[in-house]
Design an enzyme around this catalytic site. Structure first.
Site, mmCIF file in Angstrom:
data_model
loop_
_atom_site.group_PDB
_atom_site.id
_atom_site.type_symbol
_atom_site.label_atom_id
_atom_site.label_comp_id
_atom_site.label_asym_id
_atom_site.label_seq_id
_atom_site.Cartn_x
_atom_site.Cartn_y
_atom_site.Cartn_z
ATOM 1 C CB CYS A 74 -0.949 0.011 1.191
ATOM 2 S SG CYS A 74 -2.169 -1.297 1.115
ATOM 3 C CG HIS B 8 -3.117 3.716 2.318
ATOM 4 N ND1 HIS B 8 -3.571 3.368 1.068
ATOM 5 C CD2 HIS B 8 -3.138 2.583 3.069
ATOM 6 C CE1 HIS B 8 -3.837 2.071 1.055
ATOM 7 N NE2 HIS B 8 -3.599 1.578 2.256
ATOM 8 C CG ASN C 179 -6.545 -0.562 1.349
ATOM 9 O OD1 ASN C 179 -5.884 -0.054 0.439
ATOM 10 N ND2 ASN C 179 -5.993 -1.090 2.428
#
Ligand code: ACO
Length: 323
Positions: free
Chosen positions: A114, A250, A280
């Site tokens: 990520c 994020h 996500n």
């Protein structure tokens, strides 16, 4: 004046198919209420067969080039971040190069889960500063739907697919008032590999690999590490949270986003949130959020934008950018 990487254009791509929490609730033991309350997620986009990592990366790149008023001839490097490439090789970068009709330069993929986009941005920025490239597409593109364990309700509801891209060009700047990437800050801690990982890979034909996450453990590390990373970015530039126009974090969990915003003392109105609609999207989440807030006019030229991400590895980092 020093050479600096200017964010000349930003673009995003989301698959057409939207899956709501309610749809999940019909298939596994979960509820819209549980997912929303714990994560802030209401829906996510899932790729259909033709929407591969490379396809979506190319679409996001086209949008970024359009926004910059640039074309394939202006690109001399392509650096996608992904954990879900179409093939072990050629890299996503080269698929994107061919799809866009770029005929010069080079490209390679970055793997940092990520945090991948922040890592790729950092590499691209260093290459521009040292004169190795002058027009770089930095991409985050992910199809986590291909590596989710649909039997594991603790992870499969959290992720979505998509891609975001920025087109960096070489410019000149000095000090934090001029446009461009002011600084990037990368961190990693390999001894935390066992709290967030994919349990297989192409090199393990017996195990194609599914995502495994010990969410509570990741959560425990996330807030402190991200707060540290953003504070580092500010202090490296002699700036304070009051100078920040936008935090683009994020998009893993609204509670983590809120906690980092609170630590910085930033009002919610200055934090870009897409996790409610995108879930996500791993390496794609930061550039997708940046693309959305740029397109709708919230983030404007001259704004100071703070980016941060944390992911499997653990990997994490931040970047400070004057748009
Ligand atoms: N629906 C309903 N119930 C569920 C679900 C679900 N989808 N998932 C778990 N539960 C249950 C659990 O079984 C557990 O039940 P029990 O108490 O009877 O055992 C209960 O809900 C609580 O489960 P926890 O896992 O403790 O829930 P938590 O409050 O920690 O929330 C979450 C889980 C949302 C995953 C959170 O820990 C989190 O967001 N962690 C961080 C994720 C993150 O930031 N990842 C970073 C990047 S990802 C990357 O790099 C790939």
């Amino acid at each position: 004046m020093q050479t600096r990487s200017i964010l000349a254009g930003v673009g995003g791509y989301l698959p057409e198919r939207v899956m709501t929490n309610a749809e999940f609730a019909g298939r596994i033991e979960t509820s819209d209420e549980w997912i929303r309350e714990r994560t802030g997620i209401g829906q996510r986009h899932f790729a259909s067969e033709h929407e591969t990592c490379a396809y979506m990366g190319a679409e996001a790149s086209r949008a970024a080039l359009r926004a910059a008023g640039a074309g394939p001839d202006d690109v001399d490097a392509i650096i996608p971040a992904t954990a879900t490439p179409d093939q072990a090789f050629p890299s996503t970068a080269l698929h994107v190069q061919a799809a866009l009709g770029v005929t010069r330069g080079f490209g390679f993929d970055v793997s940092a889960a990520c945090a991948g986009f922040i890592y790729a941005l950092s590499v691209a920025d260093a290459m521009i500063r040292t004169g190795q490239a002058t027009g770089v597409l930095v991409i985050g593109s992910e199809v986590y739907s291909r590596i989710l364990n649909w039997q594991d309700r603790t992870t499969c509801v959290l992720f979505g697919d998509g891609a975001g891209a920025v087109f960096l060009t070489a410019g000149a700047g000095e000090g934090s008032g001029d446009r461009g990437v002011l600084s990037t800050h990368l961190r990693a801690q390999g001894d935390l590999a066992n709290i967030l990982y994919v349990d297989g890979a192409v090199g393990r034909p017996d195990r194609p690999g599914h995502l495994v996450m010990h969410g509570r453990e990741v959560f425990r590390h996330a807030v402190g590490k991200l707060a540290e990373a953003v504070e580092l970015a500010l202090s490296a530039n002699g700036l304070s949270p009051a100078d920040v126009d936008w935090l683009v974090p994020h998009q893993a969990n609204l509670r983590i986003i809120d906690a980092v915003g609170r630590k910085l003392g930033l009002p919610k109105e200055r934090v870009v949130v897409t996790v409610d609609r995108h879930a996500n999207t791993s390496a794609a989440s930061v550039p997708l959020a940046l693309a959305e807030a740029t397109r709708d006019g919230r983030i404007r030229r001259g704004d100071l934008v703070l980016l941060e991400a944390l992911g499997g590895g653990l990997t994490w980092g931040s970047a400070l950018v004057r748009m």
